[in-house]
Enzyme design. Structure first.
Site, PDB file in Angstrom:
ATOM      1  N   ASP A 106       2.817   1.995  -3.062  1.00 30.00           N
ATOM      2  CA  ASP A 106       1.962   1.249  -2.134  1.00 30.00           C
ATOM      3  C   ASP A 106       2.816   0.309  -1.295  1.00 30.00           C
ATOM      4  O   ASP A 106       4.031   0.182  -1.481  1.00 30.00           O
ATOM      5  CB  ASP A 106       0.899   0.470  -2.914  1.00 30.00           C
ATOM      6  N   LYS A 107       2.143  -0.346  -0.391  1.00 25.80           N
ATOM      7  CA  LYS A 107       2.765  -1.318   0.519  1.00 25.80           C
ATOM      8  C   LYS A 107       1.859  -2.535   0.619  1.00 25.80           C
ATOM      9  O   LYS A 107       0.638  -2.434   0.500  1.00 25.80           O
ATOM     10  CB  LYS A 107       2.972  -0.657   1.884  1.00 25.80           C
ATOM     11  N   HIS A 108       2.466  -3.694   0.852  1.00 20.83           N
ATOM     12  CA  HIS A 108       1.675  -4.913   1.092  1.00 20.83           C
ATOM     13  C   HIS A 108       2.355  -5.750   2.160  1.00 20.83           C
ATOM     14  O   HIS A 108       3.586  -5.845   2.196  1.00 20.83           O
ATOM     15  CB  HIS A 108       1.528  -5.737  -0.184  1.00 20.83           C
ATOM     16  N   SER A 109       1.539  -6.346   3.029  1.00 19.79           N
ATOM     17  CA  SER A 109       2.041  -7.227   4.085  1.00 19.79           C
ATOM     18  C   SER A 109       1.533  -8.635   3.865  1.00 19.79           C
ATOM     19  O   SER A 109       0.405  -8.833   3.395  1.00 19.79           O
ATOM     20  CB  SER A 109       1.571  -6.718   5.458  1.00 19.79           C
TER      21      SER A 109
ATOM     22  N   THR B 292      -7.297  -5.507   6.817  1.00 21.34           N
ATOM     23  CA  THR B 292      -7.409  -4.053   6.796  1.00 21.34           C
ATOM     24  C   THR B 292      -8.832  -3.601   6.487  1.00 21.34           C
ATOM     25  O   THR B 292      -9.346  -2.652   7.090  1.00 21.34           O
ATOM     26  CB  THR B 292      -6.428  -3.471   5.752  1.00 21.34           C
TER      27      THR B 292
ATOM     28  N   ARG C 115      -5.766 -23.970  -5.505  1.00 23.18           N
ATOM     29  CA  ARG C 115      -4.564 -24.222  -4.701  1.00 23.18           C
ATOM     30  C   ARG C 115      -4.944 -24.514  -3.250  1.00 23.18           C
ATOM     31  O   ARG C 115      -4.330 -25.360  -2.585  1.00 23.18           O
ATOM     32  CB  ARG C 115      -3.632 -23.012  -4.761  1.00 23.18           C
TER      33      ARG C 115
ATOM     34  N   SER D  86       0.530 -14.608  -6.997  1.00 21.03           N
ATOM     35  CA  SER D  86      -0.783 -14.282  -6.433  1.00 21.03           C
ATOM     36  C   SER D  86      -0.779 -12.892  -5.804  1.00 21.03           C
ATOM     37  O   SER D  86      -1.663 -12.073  -6.061  1.00 21.03           O
ATOM     38  CB  SER D  86      -1.174 -15.337  -5.393  1.00 21.03           C
TER      39      SER D  86
ATOM     40  N   LYS E 267      -2.325  -9.068  -8.064  1.00 21.60           N
ATOM     41  CA  LYS E 267      -3.370  -8.182  -7.521  1.00 21.60           C
ATOM     42  C   LYS E 267      -2.804  -6.806  -7.198  1.00 21.60           C
ATOM     43  O   LYS E 267      -3.405  -5.782  -7.495  1.00 21.60           O
ATOM     44  CB  LYS E 267      -3.992  -8.806  -6.263  1.00 21.60           C
ATOM     45  N   LYS E 268      -1.638  -6.784  -6.565  1.00 22.33           N
ATOM     46  CA  LYS E 268      -1.087  -5.513  -6.098  1.00 22.33           C
ATOM     47  C   LYS E 268      -0.680  -4.623  -7.275  1.00 22.33           C
ATOM     48  O   LYS E 268      -0.938  -3.422  -7.270  1.00 22.33           O
ATOM     49  CB  LYS E 268       0.124  -5.779  -5.199  1.00 22.33           C
TER      50      LYS E 268
END
Length: 444
Positions: free
Chosen positions: A82-85, A122, A170, A185, A189-190
């Site tokens: 997967d990918k995350h930004s 997204t 936070r 954080s 999740k990822k």
């Protein structure tokens, strides 16, 4: 073990054990640790930081506070990647990337987020497609990933519940911008999706969460070190957010850009460079490709032969969207009643963009949210956004505004012009991709 003793230890700069962190996270999840104690713990971490083993422990314990997807028994014939930004303006990369990597043989269980503030989400982009279901059952989610290779959906309440409570505190205690806490954080999740590898996109610049390159590097290194420490092969690529990434900003507008990208109608050079770089990282990390050249060849192949676009269409239909969406998207995506070009007050080269303010133009139009509970207008946004270095005059507009009415279009035009600076000379351009931190380079 008492929460206040754990807070005291971190307040005094001590390194917490896995057991202490596990106890505290469990207390966040079951409510035995109070909001005040969570706020105090966050502030202690903010000032004293966390060693890498502490960050790994915090990430894994928050991940395990909820459901972690297991792919055992699915017999997937390819890697789970997967990918995350970290988020930005006109960042539609995920829309193309998931289908492209799936078309190359990867399996992409992407759990995405909504937009908040100046950044787009997204999920909001996909919800511009009629019928698209961002909350399928766990069984349907995993079945679609196995059958098609990719499913892009939203986070459920079962995923990392400790993070949800921790982040909300936070947010109101001025401790959001702590690199150890940001790392935990994001990754809690990822990594809940049961990944084998992950490509991170860490934005830098005036439209990014981390505005300085040094801070972006620190966050990128932290994410790479912690994710690899948690057993997930991860790299982080630092990319530019000193201007919009693509041609469009909004929801249906960015969906249109993604479809045109996948079908070869138009590929914005900046957007294409970031997309290909991150897709390439996913193929390399997962072992689908052995070299950058091989990764690029495979990706160009699935773009040119239409396989990536085909996977996109199948995913949309599997998640409730129209079966013929890819062919007839213009009849399905919502359109704004008013489309207005915005011209600069005087000719010149675009030399600078206040990217955060540019993103807020979409919020002004109704296409974004400043509160998580806000509803949004999927039709509004910006198209034909001109990049830095473009010469604009009375014939070439800065961008086109898509609005619900003339009044909101006029208000957005004022904000748009205020976010863009012009000069008489061609400006120096920032790199689109600054650097990539590989798993081997992580400073654990």
């Amino acid at each position: 073990m008492l929460p206040q003793e754990i807070i005291k230890a971190k307040r005094d700069g001590k390194t917490l054990s896995r057991e202490q962190i596990a106890y505290f996270v469990q207390g966040i999840t079951n409510g035995k640790v109070t909001n005040e104690q969570i706020g105090a713990f966050a502030m202690a971490v903010y000032f004293n930081g966390m060693a890498m083993p502490e960050r790994v422990a915090l990430t894994e314990e928050m991940m395990n506070s909820g459901r972690v997807v297991s792919w055992d028994g699915f017999d997937l014939p390819g890697p789970i990647v997967d990918k995350h930004s970290t988020g930005g303006v006109s960042d539609s990369v995920s829309l193309m990337l998931g289908p492209m990597v799936a078309a190359c043989g990867g399996y992409v269980p992407m759990i995405a987020g909504r937009g908040l503030g100046h950044t787009g989400g997204t999920l909001d982009k996909f919800e511009s497609i009629p019928g698209y279901n961002i909350q399928p059952s766990q069984e349907d989610f995993q079945r679609i990933v196995k059958e098609i290779g990719v499913a892009i959906i939203g986070q459920t309440a079962e995923i990392a519940p400790a993070d949800k409570r921790f982040y909300s505190i936070r947010d109101v205690t001025a401790t959001v911008d702590s690199i150890p806490l940001i790392t935990a954080s994001i990754l809690s999740k990822k990594l809940s999706a049961g990944l084998e590898s992950l490509a991170m996109d860490v934005k830098t610049g005036n439209g990014a969460f981390m505005t300085s390159l040094d801070d972006s590097r620190a966050l990128a290194n932290s994410i790479v070190a912690v994710a690899n420490g948690a057993g997930v092969k991860t790299s982080a690529t630092i990319t530019d957010m000193n201007q919009a990434l693509g041609d469009t900003a909004g929801n249906a507008t960015e969906m249109r850009e993604a479809i045109e990208y996948l079908t070869g109608v138009r590929r914005n050079p900046r957007l294409h460079e970031v997309t290909m770089t991150l897709c390439g990282q996913m193929l390399l990390l997962s072992g689908i490709a052995r070299t950058k050249d091989e990764a690029e060849f495979k990706l160009n192949q699935v773009l040119d032969n239409g396989k990536a676009a085909e996977v996109f269409g199948k995913m949309v239909h599997a998640l409730g969207g129209p079966a013929d969406f890819l062919e007839n998207w213009q009849g399905y995506l919502p359109k704004a009643p008013v489309v207005m070009p915005v011209y600069a007050d005087a000719p010149g080269y675009i030399s600078e963009v206040a990217t955060r303010e540019l993103g807020l133009v979409v919020v002004t139009l109704g296409g974004g949210r400043s509160n998580p509970a806000d509803s949004i207008d999927h039709a509004v946004g910006l198209t034909d956004i001109q990049p830095i270095g473009t010469y604009v005059d009375s014939e070439r507009p800065l961008a086109f505004i898509h609005a619900r009415d003339d009044v909101s279009a006029a208000a957005a035009a004022v904000e748009l012009k205020a976010s863009i600076a012009l000069s008489e000379n061609l400006p120096k351009l920032d790199p689109v991709v600054y650097e990539t931190i590989s798993p081997e380079q992580a400073q654990i």
